[in-house]
Design a protein around this motif. Structure first.
Motif, PDB file in Angstrom:
ATOM      1  N   ASN A 109     -58.959  84.431 -11.507  1.00 15.20           N
ATOM      2  CA  ASN A 109     -59.226  85.114 -10.249  1.00 15.20           C
ATOM      3  C   ASN A 109     -59.883  86.461 -10.531  1.00 15.20           C
ATOM      4  O   ASN A 109     -59.901  86.929 -11.671  1.00 15.20           O
ATOM      5  CB  ASN A 109     -57.953  85.266  -9.412  1.00 15.20           C
ATOM      6  N   ASP A 115     -52.407  90.409  -8.214  1.00 16.03           N
ATOM      7  CA  ASP A 115     -52.955  89.060  -8.221  1.00 16.03           C
ATOM      8  C   ASP A 115     -52.502  88.226  -7.033  1.00 16.03           C
ATOM      9  O   ASP A 115     -53.127  87.250  -6.686  1.00 16.03           O
ATOM     10  CB  ASP A 115     -52.577  88.348  -9.523  1.00 16.03           C
ATOM     11  N   TRP A 116     -51.387  88.547  -6.448  1.00 15.98           N
ATOM     12  CA  TRP A 116     -50.976  87.985  -5.159  1.00 15.98           C
ATOM     13  C   TRP A 116     -49.947  88.928  -4.578  1.00 15.98           C
ATOM     14  O   TRP A 116     -49.310  89.692  -5.324  1.00 15.98           O
ATOM     15  CB  TRP A 116     -50.437  86.563  -5.267  1.00 15.98           C
ATOM     16  N   THR A 117     -49.779  88.900  -3.291  1.00 18.52           N
ATOM     17  CA  THR A 117     -48.908  89.885  -2.645  1.00 18.52           C
ATOM     18  C   THR A 117     -48.012  89.210  -1.607  1.00 18.52           C
ATOM     19  O   THR A 117     -48.498  88.540  -0.702  1.00 18.52           O
ATOM     20  CB  THR A 117     -49.744  90.982  -1.956  1.00 18.52           C
ATOM     21  N   ARG A 118     -46.692  89.407  -1.761  1.00 21.26           N
ATOM     22  CA  ARG A 118     -45.706  88.960  -0.775  1.00 21.26           C
ATOM     23  C   ARG A 118     -44.695  90.079  -0.568  1.00 21.26           C
ATOM     24  O   ARG A 118     -44.386  90.833  -1.491  1.00 21.26           O
ATOM     25  CB  ARG A 118     -44.976  87.699  -1.252  1.00 21.26           C
ATOM     26  N   HIS A 239     -60.127  81.357  -8.219  1.00 19.22           N
ATOM     27  CA  HIS A 239     -59.113  81.301  -7.170  1.00 19.22           C
ATOM     28  C   HIS A 239     -59.409  82.375  -6.130  1.00 19.22           C
ATOM     29  O   HIS A 239     -59.840  83.470  -6.470  1.00 19.22           O
ATOM     30  CB  HIS A 239     -57.734  81.537  -7.791  1.00 19.22           C
ATOM     31  N   ASP A 241     -58.793  85.304  -3.108  1.00 19.85           N
ATOM     32  CA  ASP A 241     -57.880  86.424  -2.900  1.00 19.85           C
ATOM     33  C   ASP A 241     -56.636  85.932  -2.152  1.00 19.85           C
ATOM     34  O   ASP A 241     -56.722  85.068  -1.284  1.00 19.85           O
ATOM     35  CB  ASP A 241     -58.554  87.510  -2.063  1.00 19.85           C
ATOM     36  N   ASP A 242     -55.481  86.531  -2.480  1.00 20.87           N
ATOM     37  CA  ASP A 242     -54.232  86.086  -1.869  1.00 20.87           C
ATOM     38  C   ASP A 242     -53.372  87.298  -1.550  1.00 20.87           C
ATOM     39  O   ASP A 242     -52.782  87.880  -2.446  1.00 20.87           O
ATOM     40  CB  ASP A 242     -53.501  85.151  -2.832  1.00 20.87           C
ATOM     41  N   SER A 255     -62.694  85.976  -0.437  1.00 23.34           N
ATOM     42  CA  SER A 255     -61.786  85.693   0.675  1.00 23.34           C
ATOM     43  C   SER A 255     -62.317  84.685   1.677  1.00 23.34           C
ATOM     44  O   SER A 255     -61.543  84.185   2.504  1.00 23.34           O
ATOM     45  CB  SER A 255     -61.459  86.996   1.425  1.00 23.34           C
ATOM     46  N   CYS A 277     -57.860  76.913  -2.784  1.00 20.92           N
ATOM     47  CA  CYS A 277     -56.429  77.068  -2.503  1.00 20.92           C
ATOM     48  C   CYS A 277     -56.232  77.100  -0.997  1.00 20.92           C
ATOM     49  O   CYS A 277     -56.596  78.080  -0.329  1.00 20.92           O
ATOM     50  CB  CYS A 277     -55.895  78.337  -3.151  1.00 20.92           C
ATOM     51  N   SER A 280     -53.874  80.166   0.183  1.00 20.77           N
ATOM     52  CA  SER A 280     -54.474  81.498   0.191  1.00 20.77           C
ATOM     53  C   SER A 280     -55.527  81.607   1.285  1.00 20.77           C
ATOM     54  O   SER A 280     -55.477  82.502   2.125  1.00 20.77           O
ATOM     55  CB  SER A 280     -55.100  81.799  -1.175  1.00 20.77           C
TER      56      SER A 280
END
Length: 398
Positions: A109, A115-118, A239, A241-242, A255, A277, A280
């Protein structure tokens, strides 16, 4: 479509035996312990391949490492600072070593910093299952009050900012710590993790890099590595953006469908491809996943199949990960488009006609909640997702 499964190595609480019982055909993994920017040596690659060959009782597994996820791109490369040229040379060497080992598909990516956000790694649903969630107001509370990014408040609408203020005021210290940890959790399985000071330092270095600048750096990277990949017979697949919208004032360049189109046009090679994905990209309402598969399918080298439920109508907003057939993406239509692409490839005589996919993420259900595997990667929840996807695949193939 080839059914694969992500594995984080010997420390993964989902074992090789579990993968075999799930009926997977191939393995998606990486050398998570190797620092980003360093060479993946033939010995390390061979060691990971060997780890996959045996079940816990010594019986041959028959499983092979088929897809790399991920061969990470360093922040130095993204920012074109520090050791970025050495890191690109090392990336090429790692690609050559992977090709020599017989591995042809490399997912990566180009997301800056995170690299990912939650905001929640175990959000409880009405059924008692837990999942990962991105709450926009909680993220705003983190950005404005915990990270204290200069100018953060100006990036959010008045109502979001007001709700963020209210939520932060109600948070105890434990929740503040948990929220910050969740957001800077980093790439699953990665050797590195960030502190708040690390994030602030990276943000300061990105302050002068616009979306156009980051895209230029991305194209520079592709111009270096894609010709090497093509010569080696590799398929690189980026991959998205997430989540697929701006965060922390950082530029985002992967995105939308237009972003992927620009990437492929800039470096036009069959080796320069896509990890599509659905989770995402599906967090953004203007992304048409079945349509993207139809229009960009020639370059889709890898599929992540998961679903999210969007909780707002805007481009940027809250969402949570749900059952593979239960979210806002029409999974049947997406898989039908993927099967149609496979048939086109097979008719054209392409060796890569069989597109690998994996059941991406999954709800923590049943004994998953006791096992506490990597967030998003439970055994039973992913098996349930794979079974549902396998049912669609079987029905469509008839």
């Amino acid at each position: 479509m080839r059914q694969t499964w992500r594995w984080f190595g010997p420390l993964d609480r989902v074992s090789i035996d579990d993968m075999l019982q799930a009926g997977v055909e191939g393995v998606v993994t990486a050398l998570h312990h190797v620092p980003t920017g360093e060479v993946w040596t033939p010995a390390e690659i061979a060691g990971r391949q060997a780890e996959l060959t045996l079940m816990s009782d010594g019986t041959p597994s028959g499983l092979k490492w088929e897809v790399v996820e991920s061969l990470p791109v360093s922040e130095d490369i993204k920012k074109q600072k520090g050791d970025w040229r050495r890191h690109i040379d090392n990336y090429k060497t790692s690609m050559a070593n992977l090709a020599e080992a017989g591995i042809e598909t490399i997912c990566y990516n180009f997301m800056p910093v995170l690299d990912w956000t939650r905001t929640d790694l175990a959000y409880r649903l009405k059924t008692g299952a837990t999942c990962m969630r991105f709450d926009y107001a909680d993220f705003a509370a983190f950005d404005i009050h915990i990270l204290q990014r200069p100018g953060a408040g100006e990036d959010f609408a008045d109502d979001v900012r007001a709700e963020a203020d209210r939520r932060f005021a109600a948070m105890d210290e434990a929740r503040k710590t948990e929220l910050a940890k969740n957001i800077v959790f980093g790439l699953p399985g990665a050797a590195e993790s960030f502190t708040l000071e690390d994030v602030r330092r990276h943000l300061a270095e990105y302050a002068t890099i616009s979306a156009e600048g980051l895209r230029a750096h991305f194209i520079d990277f592709l111009e270096e590595v894609v010709p090497v990949a093509e010569e080696l017979g590799l398929r690189l697949c980026c991959h998205p953006d997430d989540p697929p919208f701006g965060l922390l004032g950082l530029p985002r360049v992967m995105s939308t469908e237009a972003d992927y189109g620009a990437m492929m046009k800039a470096v036009d090679s069959p080796a320069n491809g896509i990890t599509l994905c659905s989770g995402s990209l599906g967090a953004r309402p203007d992304n048409d996943l079945p349509g993207m598969m139809e229009r960009l399918g020639d370059r889709v080298h890898f599929l992540h199949l998961r679903n999210v439920h969007r909780e707002s109508v805007g481009i940027a907003g809250s969402f949570y990960e749900c059952e593979h057939l239960g979210g806002d993406t029409d999974m049947v239509a997406l898989m039908a488009a993927a099967i149609a692409e496979e048939r086109r490839r097979k008719a054209a005589g392409r060796a890569d006609w069989n597109i690998p996919f994996r059941p991406d993420h999954g709800l923590d259900i049943l004994d998953d909640q006791k096992r506490r595997a990597q967030p998003g990667y439970p055994a039973i929840g992913r098996l349930k997702g794979l079974a549902e996807l396998r049912g669609i695949l079987t029905a469509l193939d008839r």
